[in-house]
Design a protein around this motif. Structure first.
Motif, mmCIF file in Angstrom:
data_model
loop_
_atom_site.group_PDB
_atom_site.id
_atom_site.type_symbol
_atom_site.label_atom_id
_atom_site.label_comp_id
_atom_site.label_asym_id
_atom_site.label_seq_id
_atom_site.Cartn_x
_atom_site.Cartn_y
_atom_site.Cartn_z
ATOM 1 N N ASP A 45 0.834 -1.193 0.000
ATOM 2 C CA ASP A 45 0.000 0.000 0.000
ATOM 3 C C ASP A 45 0.869 1.242 0.000
ATOM 4 O OD1 ASP A 45 -2.385 1.404 0.015
ATOM 5 O OD2 ASP A 45 -2.497 1.479 2.192
ATOM 6 N N ASP A 46 1.931 1.202 0.799
ATOM 7 C CA ASP A 46 2.838 2.341 0.890
ATOM 8 C C ASP A 46 3.497 2.630 -0.449
ATOM 9 O OD1 ASP A 46 4.487 4.279 2.409
ATOM 10 O OD2 ASP A 46 6.094 2.919 1.862
ATOM 11 N N GLU A 48 2.401 2.163 -3.336
ATOM 12 C CA GLU A 48 1.446 2.727 -4.277
ATOM 13 C C GLU A 48 1.050 4.153 -3.920
ATOM 14 O OE1 GLU A 48 -1.796 0.037 -4.215
ATOM 15 O OE2 GLU A 48 -0.750 -1.547 -5.298
ATOM 16 N N ARG A 49 1.265 4.561 -2.695
ATOM 17 C CA ARG A 49 0.750 5.849 -2.228
ATOM 18 C C ARG A 49 1.756 6.995 -2.297
ATOM 19 N NH1 ARG A 49 -4.256 5.764 -0.305
ATOM 20 N NH2 ARG A 49 -5.154 3.729 0.183
ATOM 21 N N VAL A 57 1.908 7.176 -10.255
ATOM 22 C CA VAL A 57 0.743 7.020 -9.383
ATOM 23 C C VAL A 57 -0.535 6.891 -10.200
ATOM 24 C CG1 VAL A 57 1.803 8.232 -7.443
ATOM 25 C CG2 VAL A 57 0.464 9.527 -9.114
ATOM 26 N N ASP A 124 -6.805 7.711 -6.288
ATOM 27 C CA ASP A 124 -7.678 6.608 -6.687
ATOM 28 C C ASP A 124 -9.151 6.864 -6.389
ATOM 29 O OD1 ASP A 124 -7.270 6.543 -3.987
ATOM 30 O OD2 ASP A 124 -6.950 4.387 -3.839
ATOM 31 N N ALA A 162 1.586 12.119 -2.850
ATOM 32 C CA ALA A 162 1.047 11.131 -1.916
ATOM 33 C C ALA A 162 -0.453 10.997 -2.147
ATOM 34 C CB ALA A 162 1.328 11.544 -0.473
ATOM 35 N N ASN A 163 -0.956 9.803 -1.962
ATOM 36 C CA ASN A 163 -2.364 9.503 -2.198
ATOM 37 C C ASN A 163 -3.033 9.096 -0.888
ATOM 38 O OD1 ASN A 163 -4.872 8.572 -3.157
ATOM 39 N ND2 ASN A 163 -4.035 6.578 -3.723
ATOM 40 N N ASP A 164 -4.045 9.867 -0.468
ATOM 41 C CA ASP A 164 -4.769 9.516 0.763
ATOM 42 C C ASP A 164 -6.192 9.038 0.494
ATOM 43 O OD1 ASP A 164 -6.169 11.805 0.112
ATOM 44 O OD2 ASP A 164 -6.018 12.707 2.103
ATOM 45 N N SER A 165 -6.556 8.931 -0.776
ATOM 46 C CA SER A 165 -7.868 8.409 -1.190
ATOM 47 C C SER A 165 -9.044 9.232 -0.662
ATOM 48 C CB SER A 165 -8.035 6.945 -0.742
ATOM 49 O OG SER A 165 -7.024 6.125 -1.274
ATOM 50 N N SER A 171 -5.791 9.103 5.736
ATOM 51 C CA SER A 171 -4.998 10.341 5.714
ATOM 52 C C SER A 171 -4.055 10.485 6.910
ATOM 53 C CB SER A 171 -5.906 11.563 5.589
ATOM 54 O OG SER A 171 -6.737 11.721 6.715
ATOM 55 N N VAL A 174 -1.072 8.254 6.204
ATOM 56 C CA VAL A 174 -0.200 8.881 5.208
ATOM 57 C C VAL A 174 0.596 10.010 5.860
ATOM 58 C CG1 VAL A 174 -0.190 10.304 3.114
ATOM 59 C CG2 VAL A 174 -1.629 8.259 3.225
#
Length: 240
Positions: A45-46, A48-49, A57, A124, A162-165, A171, A174
């Motif tokens: 997961d990390d 990908e984020r 990304v 995402d 960075a991605n927190d969705s 979040s 992250v």
């Protein structure tokens, strides 16, 4: 899309100015070049984020196949070659912010000792919004680096994506990954107000500056919190 990027670039330039101004004269921490090793997110997961250029990304794009070779050059720390590779992608994909960010990151790494800022977006969960924010970031970073590239001994700006969705459960995790690094000047984001509120507690505990360019909640406030957009109370008054 171009107009929205320009509109976003102005507050983002202000935000970058705030973050750089806060720490530019402080002692420079050692730049961390290794991938983030997660303590709160799973390793997969990390991976990908977070990215500064070693991976994309946005895996499903019209440039996703071409960017892989650029990512590999960046991973090998061949930053000059990576810059040339990303630059070709920029020419072929003018409206895509990711190649432009990684191009500038490569220049910053080649110069050495970059100023690193993290921008947190919902890659995402809301891809269009994420790309809109990143267009503003890419334009602001590009302007900053182009203005400083020819100046000797000047540090260039590097952006970590960075991605927190847009998830207030993700979040803060992250955010925790971000504050564990010593080479981060500050954070631009998060996009959603609830995600920003959850992450802000982590940044406050570590004294890391956070600049909100899209979160409008009046509940967002604190010593490390800065806002470059109007809040909900102002919006409600304008709506009357």
């Amino acid at each position: 899309m171009l107009i929205s990027a320009i509109v976003l670039a102005v507050p983002l330039l202000i935000g970058i100015g705030i973050l750089v101004g806060l720490k530019i004269n402080q002692p420079t921490p050692e730049l961390q070049t290794e991938p983030i090793v997660s303590q709160t997110l799973s390793s997969s997961d990390d991976n990908e984020r977070f990215s500064i250029g070693e991976r994309t990304v946005f895996p499903e794009t019209n440039y996703s196949r071409d960017i892989l070779s650029c990512n590999q050059k960046f991973q090998k720390q061949s930053y000059g070659e990576a810059a040339n590779c990303f630059q070709e992608l920029v020419k072929a994909n003018r409206n895509e912010p990711e190649p432009l960010i990684y191009y500038n990151n490569s220049l910053a790494r080649e110069r050495d000792n970059p100023l690193r800022i993290v921008v947190v977006v919902p890659v995402d969960r809301n891809r269009n919004r994420a790309q809109e924010i990143l267009r503003g970031v890419a334009q602001a970073q590009n302007e900053y680096n182009q203005n400083n590239y020819l100046l000797p001994n000047t540090r260039l700006l590097e952006i970590m994506i960075a991605n927190d969705s847009n998830d207030d459960q993700i979040s803060p995790k992250v955010a925790q990954e971000i504050v564990e690094r010593t080479d981060i000047l500050g954070v631009i984001g998060h996009n959603d107000s609830s995600s920003s509120k959850a992450a802000l507690k982590v940044y406050e505990a570590k004294g890391l500056a956070m600049v909100a360019s899209t979160s409008t909640s009046t509940e967002l406030k604190g010593e490390v919190f800065f806002r470059t957009t109007i809040n909900n109370s102002v919006l409600s008054k304008k709506a009357r």
